[in-house]
Motif scaffolding. Structure first.
Motif, short mmCIF file in Angstrom:
data_model
loop_
_atom_site.label_atom_id
_atom_site.label_comp_id
_atom_site.label_asym_id
_atom_site.label_seq_id
_atom_site.Cartn_x
_atom_site.Cartn_y
_atom_site.Cartn_z
N THR A 7 -13.91 -9.01 -39.65
CA THR A 7 -15.14 -8.40 -39.27
C THR A 7 -16.35 -8.32 -38.38
OG1 THR A 7 -14.21 -6.88 -41.35
CG2 THR A 7 -17.27 -7.10 -40.68
N PHE A 55 -17.69 -13.35 -43.14
CA PHE A 55 -18.19 -12.90 -42.52
C PHE A 55 -19.02 -13.67 -41.58
CE2 PHE A 55 -22.35 -10.49 -41.44
CZ PHE A 55 -22.02 -9.29 -40.65
N TYR A 68 -15.87 -3.26 -43.79
CA TYR A 68 -14.40 -4.67 -44.00
C TYR A 68 -13.53 -4.64 -45.28
CZ TYR A 68 -16.60 -7.26 -48.49
OH TYR A 68 -17.23 -7.82 -49.37
#
Length: 357
Positions: free
Chosen positions: A172, A208, A277
């Motif tokens: 993501t 992330f 995500y």
């Protein structure tokens, strides 16, 4: 030859010689990744096609514990475990604790399952470390314990059917970083990774943050919270009040779904973009409608099916993969119409199933 190697060889032979029409009517073979050594997400991975047993030799009693059934993500896992139980001819009891604050309830429910005679236990854990004593207790009774979806740190687990949520977060973040590389105009992101303390959340957050660190993406707010729609909506509202100049809302599927009507009501749909995500029906619909940019899928239904197959294999003394998960890929507006949702989403109209006889 190791157990994993023997399994991979057997799987390859089944895939090579089974008739295509029969396979086309079911969920397998399915491309997965295998971690070796197992239980370490940093271990090297190999790719293979997963093929489950045709049918269990006995109607084993399997207990499955989920953190909750408040969103369609866990509904997909429920569909996976219950359908595979039906296909293999085993009994299955599903319990759900009601939320990520309910660790003690999850422990109590699992203890009740075991006391009622469960032959194997599959756990979608509320806490990464908080069930380790229980896992040790159950394994001490020679009952297999399978870790599904969320992740646990216990070394005494029998098997894991899950992906790297660090990779889910990373994919993501990488998608976002590619849109806004270093040197381009900075963008402000509010990040909602999920409930604090859950293993998948901590992994997703790390992945992330690592993926965006050398980009023009700036995280101006990180808010943890339960994955109920009410809780996530409140976090979004608070964040929008504090940061009216946001460019992105990124987080759980529930966050993404909740953000759509909130942004619409505030007239911010064109200003603030949304990313999830992980994948749910609401995220799927949002991507198709252009309301959500993209989301990675971890083939939730398949993870549930594999966990049941692992449990049956262990009970029958068959070779099994100790640490396996479907290959992760990102679904975007460009690819959404080609995405086979049966790997990830329960069918339309599916209602939670708590018992398979």
């Amino acid at each position: 030859m190791s157990i994993a190697s023997r399994y991979l060889t057997a799987t390859a032979l089944v895939a090579a010689f089974a008739t295509t029409p029969a396979l086309a009517q079911d969920w397998f073979p399915y491309e997965v990744e295998v971690w070796d050594p197992p239980f370490d997400m940093a271990s090297p991975r190999t790719t293979t096609d997963y093929t489950p047993l045709e049918k269990a030799k006995e109607a084993y009693e399997i207990c499955v514990s989920f953190p909750h059934m408040k969103d369609a993500y866990w509904l997909g896992v429920d569909y996976g475990v219950t359908e595979e139980a039906k296909r293999q001819g085993v009994k299955l009891q599903v319990v759900e604790a009601g939320g990520y604050t309910e660790l003690q309830k999850q422990i109590s429910q699992i203890e009740d399952c075991v006391a009622a005679g469960a032959d194997a236990v599959i756990i979608g854990a509320i806490s990464y470390d908080g069930l380790n004593n229980l896992v040790a207790e159950i394994r001490g009774k020679d009952i297999p314990v399978i870790d599904v979806i969320n992740g646990m740190s216990s070394p005494e687990l029998s098997a894991k059917s899950l992906v790297s949520f660090g990779e889910m977060g990373s994919k993501t973040g990488a998608y976002l970083a590619e849109l806004h590389p270093a040197g381009s105009d900075a963008v402000k992101v509010a990040w909602f990774p999920g409930p604090a303390g859950a293993g998948w959340v901590e992994a997703g957050n790390t992945g992330f943050q690592e993926a965006i660190k050398d980009s023009a993406v700036e995280v101006v707010e990180t808010k943890y919270g339960d994955t109920g729609k009410e809780a996530q909506s409140a976090l979004i509202e608070d964040t929008l009040g504090a940061h009216p100049d946001l460019d992105y809302v990124v987080g759980t599927a529930v966050t993404a779904e909740a953000a759509i009507p909130i942004l619409r009501s505030r007239g911010l749909t064109d200003q603030i973009k949304v990313l999830s995500y992980y994948y749910t029906p609401g995220v799927h619909q949002g991507i198709r409608r252009g309301q959500i940019l993209a989301a990675p899928t971890d083939s939730t239904v398949i993870q549930g099916r594999i966990a049941v197959d692992q449990a049956v294999r262990i009970l029958e003394g068959e070779d099994y993969l100790k640490h396996v998960g479907p290959a992760i890929f990102v679904v975007t507006s460009e690819s959404v119409n080609d995405f086979d949702t049966s790997s990830t989403l329960a069918p339309d109209g599916f209602r939670p199933v708590f018992r398979v006889e």
